[in-house]
Write an enzyme that holds these catalytic residues in place. Structure first.
Site, PDB file in Angstrom:
ATOM      1  N   HIS A 100       0.798  -1.223   0.000  1.00  0.00           N
ATOM      2  CA  HIS A 100       0.000   0.000   0.000  1.00  0.00           C
ATOM      3  C   HIS A 100       0.832   1.275   0.000  1.00  0.00           C
ATOM      4  O   HIS A 100       0.274   2.366  -0.153  1.00  0.00           O
ATOM      5  CB  HIS A 100      -0.974   0.000   1.193  1.00  0.00           C
ATOM      6  N   ASP A 123      -9.907  -0.332   3.944  1.00  0.00           N
ATOM      7  CA  ASP A 123      -8.709  -0.941   4.523  1.00  0.00           C
ATOM      8  C   ASP A 123      -8.959  -1.327   5.974  1.00  0.00           C
ATOM      9  O   ASP A 123      -9.710  -0.653   6.688  1.00  0.00           O
ATOM     10  CB  ASP A 123      -7.572   0.098   4.455  1.00  0.00           C
ATOM     11  N   HIS A 125      -6.603  -1.087   8.041  1.00  0.00           N
ATOM     12  CA  HIS A 125      -5.660  -0.214   8.739  1.00  0.00           C
ATOM     13  C   HIS A 125      -5.863   1.247   8.325  1.00  0.00           C
ATOM     14  O   HIS A 125      -6.407   1.529   7.255  1.00  0.00           O
ATOM     15  CB  HIS A 125      -4.223  -0.635   8.425  1.00  0.00           C
ATOM     16  N   ASP A 127      -3.231   3.393   7.990  1.00  0.00           N
ATOM     17  CA  ASP A 127      -2.059   3.820   7.218  1.00  0.00           C
ATOM     18  C   ASP A 127      -1.716   5.281   7.471  1.00  0.00           C
ATOM     19  O   ASP A 127      -1.360   6.031   6.560  1.00  0.00           O
ATOM     20  CB  ASP A 127      -2.265   3.550   5.727  1.00  0.00           C
ATOM     21  N   HIS A 140       4.459   1.015   4.134  1.00  0.00           N
ATOM     22  CA  HIS A 140       3.094   0.699   3.677  1.00  0.00           C
ATOM     23  C   HIS A 140       2.051   1.031   4.754  1.00  0.00           C
ATOM     24  O   HIS A 140       0.853   1.019   4.465  1.00  0.00           O
ATOM     25  CB  HIS A 140       2.978  -0.759   3.208  1.00  0.00           C
ATOM     26  N   ASP A 227      -7.433  -1.813  -0.214  1.00  0.00           N
ATOM     27  CA  ASP A 227      -6.495  -2.810   0.282  1.00  0.00           C
ATOM     28  C   ASP A 227      -7.279  -4.098   0.499  1.00  0.00           C
ATOM     29  O   ASP A 227      -8.294  -4.097   1.203  1.00  0.00           O
ATOM     30  CB  ASP A 227      -5.884  -2.316   1.600  1.00  0.00           C
ATOM     31  N   ASP A 229      -6.813  -6.426   2.362  1.00  0.00           N
ATOM     32  CA  ASP A 229      -6.962  -6.845   3.758  1.00  0.00           C
ATOM     33  C   ASP A 229      -8.139  -6.146   4.443  1.00  0.00           C
ATOM     34  O   ASP A 229      -8.454  -6.437   5.605  1.00  0.00           O
ATOM     35  CB  ASP A 229      -5.663  -6.691   4.552  1.00  0.00           C
ATOM     36  N   GLU A 272      -2.013  -4.940  -2.154  1.00  0.00           N
ATOM     37  CA  GLU A 272      -1.681  -5.946  -1.146  1.00  0.00           C
ATOM     38  C   GLU A 272      -2.144  -7.359  -1.502  1.00  0.00           C
ATOM     39  O   GLU A 272      -2.341  -8.193  -0.611  1.00  0.00           O
ATOM     40  CB  GLU A 272      -2.209  -5.535   0.236  1.00  0.00           C
TER      41      GLU A 272
END
Length: 300
Positions: A100, A123, A125, A127, A140, A227, A229, A272
């Site tokens: 990412h 996402d 996360h 980030d 990332h 992303d 994830d 990702e």
């Protein structure tokens, strides 16, 4: 949505330590994305992959903080130029990662064309880490902070414009793993976040309705940074940093379908995808299916 799409592959795994995500663009192509979009009557131009430099796989960290900083900055500059050129040619940039950290380059290139670029950050996360808050030094985990002008100047000042985006133009969807520094920054900047709690409580329909309503009048373009994830590992196992309890496959399709109906997505990236950690290219196939929904694929 622009009917002319340019695919840009970014086979970069330098933003973290886990190998394999550099094969993400190839996995997505292998899963049939070009044919899928051509079947939807899009004009597809595949620009191939950005050339990424190699480094010592131990991961060089400058001042024990940012891993592979010089190489990530160089790759981001190349990507920014490609995205900038794609927009200038009135084509839709569709970027495949890679980790990412590639969003640093994508958003830098996009920022040349919008005064109020909106970002949907799909996402697990945030980030939003910096060298001071990151527990790992992995870039990332920093692209959104960098694009807000927070972080090392070699990244924040990349390709001009600093910052590239404004905090009030961001919506994070699917967050369920945030570091303390990220939580603090979210509160300080007033960034709109829908965690899994909100998605469970409100439902994905309401989350997307509110997100679209929030962004549509304050932005002059909206970028989707997805992303894999963000999805639950059951549906997307081939990612480097899986977090249990994520967005379902069907909820993600609904989100993409609603974004397509909104007609305000002007660029997108899917990141990702790690084939080494995957099961028979399942995660890349999920990415391609979600892109189908984002670009107007219907069951009937």
């Amino acid at each position: 949505m622009e009917k002319n799409i340019s695919i840009i592959g970014v086979p970069m795994d330098l933003g973290q330590l886990r190998r394999g995500v550099d094969m993400g663009p190839s996995a997505i192509r292998y899963a049939g994305i070009v044919e899928r979009l051509e079947d939807l009557n899009y004009n597809i131009e595949d620009l191939g992959d950005i050339v990424i430099g190699r480094v010592d796989r131990k991961g060089i960290q400058e001042n024990n903080s940012l891993r592979n900083l010089k190489e990530v900055a160089l790759a981001s500059e190349k990507l920014a130029k490609e995205v900038d050129n794609t927009i200038s040619r009135k084509r839709f940039p569709l970027v495949f990662g890679g980790d990412h950290s590639i969003a640093i380059g994508t958003l830098a290139g996009l920022s040349k064309h919008y005064n109020n670029l909106g970002v949907i950050w799909y996402d697990a996360h945030g980030d939003l880490n910096t060298s001071e808050t990151s527990p790992s030094g992995n870039i990332h985990g920093m692209p959104l902070a960098v694009s807000l002008g927070i972080g090392d100047s070699r990244l924040t000042e990349l390709y001009g414009n600093n910052p590239k985006i404004k905090p009030e133009n961001i919506v994070i969807i699917g967050a369920r793993s945030l570091d303390d520094g990220e939580k603090k920054l979210i509160k300080e900047l007033g960034i709109k976040v829908y965690t899994m709690h909100e998605i469970d409580r409100l439902g994905m329909t309401k989350v997307m309705e509110e997100s679209i309503e929030y962004l549509k009048d304050r932005t002059d373009g909206v970028h989707l940074s997805l992303d894999l994830d963000g999805l639950d590992p059951h549906d997307a196992p081939g990612v480097g940093t899986p977090v249990l309890g994520g967005i379902s496959y069907r909820e993600s399709h609904l989100a993409m379908e609603m974004l397509e109906e909104s007609k305000f997505i002007t660029s997108a990236e899917f990141v990702e995808v790690n084939p080494i950690l995957d099961d028979k290219n399942k995660t890349a196939s999920v990415a391609v299916a979600l892109m189908g929904s984002l670009f107007g694929e219907k069951l009937i």
